[in-house]
Design an enzyme around this catalytic site. Structure first.
Site, mmCIF file in Angstrom:
data_model
loop_
_atom_site.group_PDB
_atom_site.id
_atom_site.type_symbol
_atom_site.label_atom_id
_atom_site.label_comp_id
_atom_site.label_asym_id
_atom_site.label_seq_id
_atom_site.Cartn_x
_atom_site.Cartn_y
_atom_site.Cartn_z
ATOM 1 N N ASP A 166 3.199 -5.064 50.977
ATOM 2 C CA ASP A 166 3.227 -5.695 49.657
ATOM 3 C C ASP A 166 1.783 -5.898 49.224
ATOM 4 O OD1 ASP A 166 3.272 -7.316 47.439
ATOM 5 O OD2 ASP A 166 4.621 -8.825 48.297
ATOM 6 N N HIS B 160 0.193 -23.771 44.293
ATOM 7 C CA HIS B 160 1.178 -23.144 43.395
ATOM 8 C C HIS B 160 2.612 -23.566 43.685
ATOM 9 C CE1 HIS B 160 -1.909 -20.631 41.735
ATOM 10 N NE2 HIS B 160 -2.156 -20.025 42.880
ATOM 11 N N ASP C 297 -11.551 -18.395 45.900
ATOM 12 C CA ASP C 297 -11.411 -17.164 45.132
ATOM 13 C C ASP C 297 -12.188 -17.296 43.820
ATOM 14 O OD1 ASP C 297 -9.615 -19.101 44.290
ATOM 15 O OD2 ASP C 297 -7.823 -17.926 44.739
ATOM 16 N N TYR D 80 -10.378 -14.889 49.212
ATOM 17 C CA TYR D 80 -9.880 -13.662 49.839
ATOM 18 C C TYR D 80 -10.965 -12.664 50.194
ATOM 19 C CZ TYR D 80 -5.919 -16.092 48.047
ATOM 20 O OH TYR D 80 -5.024 -17.085 47.796
HETATM 21 N N1 Q9C Z 1 -3.779 -9.581 40.472
HETATM 22 C C1 Q9C Z 1 -3.866 -18.656 45.795
HETATM 23 O O1 Q9C Z 1 -5.008 -18.334 45.580
HETATM 24 N N2 Q9C Z 1 -1.327 -12.576 42.896
HETATM 25 N N3 Q9C Z 1 -2.845 -17.926 45.394
HETATM 26 C C2 Q9C Z 1 -1.798 -12.391 41.589
HETATM 27 C C3 Q9C Z 1 -3.021 -10.766 40.227
HETATM 28 C C4 Q9C Z 1 -1.003 -13.878 43.321
HETATM 29 C C5 Q9C Z 1 -3.068 -16.739 44.632
HETATM 30 C C6 Q9C Z 1 -1.963 -10.958 41.255
HETATM 31 C C7 Q9C Z 1 -2.205 -14.700 43.680
HETATM 32 C C8 Q9C Z 1 -1.844 -15.980 44.356
HETATM 33 C C9 Q9C Z 1 -3.574 -19.858 46.597
HETATM 34 ZN ZN ZN Z 2 -6.303 -18.941 44.128
#
Ligand code: Q9C
Ligand code: ZN
Length: 881
Positions: free
Chosen positions: A234, A349, A479, A519
């Protein structure tokens, strides 16, 4: 039996007077760390399951939950010597027993945290829910706060009178007192390796009744939280990897930062804890994942947006919540001053009934609810600097005025995930919670340090100071840092040191940072290091990059300020409405509105990244030293003090003395000038980070200090003078010195100089005006000037409260990497004391007190000055118009 330290004694309150061990204590102080690490302290993951059983009363140790072991409840007679200092060596201990992971439950059940049970703990603010809002009513009126008659009382506020001259009974210092922070071994600051960073400050017994210094920083980490991982293909979830945690922790250890922390074990949150925010049904669903097959996990995950599950998800997510609660308990019980929890999965989230965006349980929201219900807190600030909108936290508290939720997030006009209308600036909370949700949408990628700091100075800080939180929770996602594939922003690691630093004066420094996203592993680890370093009290490194916010950031700032002006007294004077046609609607205009264009807008990121990340962060060390004249020997001052002998005066300095201070005998010149100048020399040559000097005649000393600074190679000096001081004109146009006067005389138009900024008039040092000037004028100018040294001069009778001096002392250390010289004229002793501690980063005592807004006239004067100056000082901008 257990690893125990004074921290646990304070946290548990069960060890009695003795500083010995309690039977079941899991708290580990940094002194014990070597030993603790040698013998793995946290059980293996299966051990984690064991804990679960025990906690549920199925295991052999279950009885200890109820505190059935008397040794645990009463504490044992101390084995070691009495009186080991607060971070001193603990008594010898043995580890024959099992890990004492039930400690916090034990405490909870034995001894309520001194607060009313959940129902009575409702903030008074909530009682007023239905009450209509009176006209001209101040936000603060909604908060329950201590009686002004009390808030100075017991917390040292009243004992630290300002220099307003209204309280004269305190002894004054008329001798020549110097305080400096010398580096260990007299090394040049920049080369002190991190591993030689000072031990946590401890009292040396030089003075009686010395308050405990910085109380230590907790670090909570457990490698078991690295067990969750994606089991299928994924691309959206592939970035949330176990190495986020392990490589970050490895870097903290490599830098010697982890070793300086009080490392606390995690615990697993109970279902009761989870249900502070989540529904029992949802908790049951997640609980059910433990026994699911890969296919079943995959199917379940597809019910949610950007989520994966793993058989370890439930225990890991419980640990993430438990780690956060452990941290909050440690901070709120005073066991530590602040701390950070490195957790997975992230939380911000997740919602009452849903996992979302890699988040399973809402760690920070649960912690806030826990702090309210179980510690009785009434005002909690949540700062969410992750680059995604923490809609889960927003929804949990949108009606709640006791939680101020601030989030900035990549938004791009609702095209960026999670693409919600509710993330925009005009969503401010509902009902009694109106004004307590603050959204700063970024409509462009590539935001830099200046953009982040501008939002903190012009949006978050004014509101946070007005709100006066009792606890700050940071949803610390990285991030938003440079190199991250999700955020695509450009804030460098030291920016996170500044963000942290700007929050530390709040809530008596009670700040808990909890990992969310991040990330790009390199950047993540580095940014966490800088956050933790700042929590540990190291001076912040200088902020890199052009101090100019970009146009799109300014639009966001203008919009959010306009949206919140009706709700906050500190923004009441805001008169620009929202931006009607954002620059980002068409085309890409990342150019700044005013000032120099930012560098590297179009360059490839790689070279910049390599440069930023290859340069290891260094910390300037501080050990404050003092030798005091007899009159000041009763002062409560930071340990390891240093007294200057004084340097011989240069010819021109003697001449200056003769010219300006003929009233004082010439033989006083050596002491009055020589000692402050010696300290200045040491700061300029980086032997000492910061210091305080007392002089009978600060004007002359300031002039001499300005001259002397100029004789060094190109240091940029910011000189902030408070009150009416006589600094001759001929010093002002050298280009390397910027004078900023608050509360002095008005200058005639003709005498105005670009290197001298004045906010004139006695009212300028009154509390409301001063706080407004601090965030909207002083700090933006300081960040814009990027001084190598800040000289703060407190004129006689300048009228500033001690609290405001402390705030200024703390916050102005940011722009200059902690290098500051304070110059005071015959101050009262408690002020010297308070400022000396502010220089070493001791939290401000007590609350900030009742919020006093600036008068409309004063607010206008500040605003007018900022407008005049914003061409030269782009960090002053709060709107594009
Ligand atoms: N390109 C946190 O940083 N994906 N969650 C989005 C956009 C989900 C991030 C895709 C990102 C979740 C905790
Ligand atoms: Zn985030």
């Amino acid at each position: 039996m257990c690893v125990c330290c004074v921290a646990c004694v304070r946290a548990l309150g069960v060890c009695g007077e003795g500083r010995g061990q309690c039977a079941e204590c899991p708290w580990i102080c940094s002194t014990n760390l070597g030993q603790a690490l040698a013998q793995p302290r946290t059980p293996s993951f299966s051990g984690g399951r064991r804990k679960l059983r025990r906690a549920a009363g199925q295991g052999p140790a279950a009885r200890s939950v109820g505190g059935a072991e008397p040794g645990a409840a009463r504490g044992r007679p101390p084995k070691g010597k009495e009186g080991s200092g607060s971070l001193g060596r603990p008594p010898s201990h043995d580890r024959d027993g099992g890990p004492g992971w039930l400690c916090s439950r034990v405490r909870k059940e034995r001894e309520p945290l001194g607060q009313p049970p959940p129902d009575e703990a409702r903030p008074r603010a909530l009682e007023n829910r239905a009450a209509p809002r009176p006209e001209g009513w101040l936000c603060r009126a909604r908060f329950s706060r201590p009686d002004p008659a009390q808030w100075g009382g017991g917390r040292g506020r009243e004992q630290s009178p300002g220099v307003s001259g209204q309280r004269r009974e305190a002894p004054r210092l008329s001798g020549f007192l110097l305080l400096g922070g010398r580096l260990p071994g007299g090394r040049a600051a920049g080369v002190a390796p991190a591993l030689e960073a000072p031990k946590p400050q401890r009292s040396t017994g030089m003075a009686k009744n010395r308050p405990s210094g910085p109380q230590g920083t907790a670090l909570i980490y457990d490698k078991d939280m690295a067990r969750v991982r994606l089991l299928w293909d994924d691309p959206e979830c592939a970035i949330e990897v176990p190495e986020r945690l392990t490589s970050t922790y490895a870097r903290l250890c490599h830098r010697g930062l982890a070793q300086r922390c009080v490392q606390l074990p995690v615990r697993e949150a109970t279902e009761e804890d989870l249900e502070l925010v989540h529904s029992p049904e949802y908790v049951a669903v997640v609980k059910g994942t433990q026994t699911m097959s890969r296919e079943q996990l995959h199917t379940l995950a597809q019910q949610y947006d950007a989520v994966y599950f793993h058989p370890s998800t439930f225990p890991c997510a419980r640990m993430a919540v438990g780690a956060t609660l452990q941290l909050v308990d440690a901070v709120l019980t005073g066991a530590v001053g602040n701390g950070m929890a490195l957790v997975r999965p992230p939380g911000h989230h997740s919602q009452r009934d849903a996992a979302n965006g890699f988040c399973v349980f809402n760690n920070v929201a649960i912690a806030a609810e826990h702090a309210k219900r179980r510690h009785g807190l009434q005002r909690i600030l949540i700062v969410d600097w992750d680059i995604h909108h923490g809609q889960g936290i927003q929804r949990a508290f949108e009606n709640d005025p006791s939680v101020l939720y601030f989030s900035w997030h990549r938004y791009e006009h609702q095209t960026f995930w999670p693409r919600l209308r509710e993330s925009d600036y005009d969503v401010v909370g509902q009902g009694p919670g109106r004004g307590f949700t603050v959204n700063v949408p970024w409509n462009k990628v590539g935001m830099r340090n200046a953009d982040y700091v501008s939002v903190f100075l012009h949006v978050l800080l004014p509101l946070a100071i007005e709100f006066d939180p009792e606890l700050v929770l940071v949803s610390a996602g990285y991030d938003s840092g440079i190199g991250d594939p999700e955020g695509e922003m450009k804030a460098t690691p030291e920016c996170f040191a500044h963000l942290t630093f700007l929050l530390l004066p709040l809530a008596r420094g009670r700040l808990c940072a909890v990992l969310e996203g991040g990330y790009y592993l390199q950047s993540l680890a580095e940014c966490v290091c800088l956050t933790l370093q700042t929590l540990l009290g190291d001076p912040v490194p200088a902020l890199s990059g052009e101090p100019v916010p970009c146009l799109s950031a300014l639009e966001s700032i203008q919009n959010v300020r306009a949206a919140h002006a009706p709700h906050w007294a500190s923004l009441r004077h805001e008169n620009s409405g929202p931006v009607l046609t954002p620059s980002t609607w068409q085309g890409d205009t990342g150019t700044p509105l005013l000032g120099a264009p930012s560098i590297g807008t179009t360059d490839g990121l790689k070279p910049l990244l390599d440069k930023v990340l290859s340069c290891p962060s260094r910390s300037l060390c501080t050990g404050i030293g003092l030798a005091v004249p007899d009159s000041a020997s009763s002062l409560n001052l930071p340990p390891a003090l240093l007294q200057e002998k004084g340097v011989p005066l240069r010819q021109e300095e003697e001449a200056l003395w003769a010219r300006l201070d003929s009233a004082f005998p010439q033989d006083q010149a050596l002491a009055a000038l020589g000692k402050p100048l010696a300290l200045l020399d040491e700061i300029l040559t980086r032997q000492v980070r910061a210091g305080i000097a007392v002089s009978p005649t600060v004007s002359t000393t300031t002039v001499a200090a300005l001259h002397r600074t100029l004789s060094f190679e190109a240091p940029r000096l910011l000189c902030v003078t408070l009150g009416d001081l006589d600094i001759p004109e001929d010093l002002r146009d050298d280009g390397r010195t910027l004078l900023l006067n608050i509360g002095g005389k008005e200058q005639p138009e003709a005498a105005r100089s670009p290197t001298c900024i004045r906010l004139a008039g006695r009212e300028a040092t009154e509390p409301g005006t001063f706080l407004l000037a601090l965030t909207s004028l002083i700090l933006p100018v300081a960040y814009g000037f990027r001084p190598e040294l800040v000289l703060v001069v407190l004129g006689p009778g300048c009228g500033l409260r001690s609290l405001d001096m402390e705030l200024l002392t703390r916050l102005l250390q940011g722009p200059a990497g902690g290098r500051m010289l304070l110059l005071l004229q015959n101050p009262e002793l408690p002020l010297v004391e308070a400022l000396a501690w502010a220089l070493v980063g001791r939290p401000l005592p007590g609350t900030l007190g009742p919020f006093l807004p600036a008068s409309p006239e004063q607010a206008l004067a500040v605003k007018r000055l900022c407008r005049q100056l914003r061409q030269d000082w782009p960090m002053l901008q709060v709107s594009v118009t």
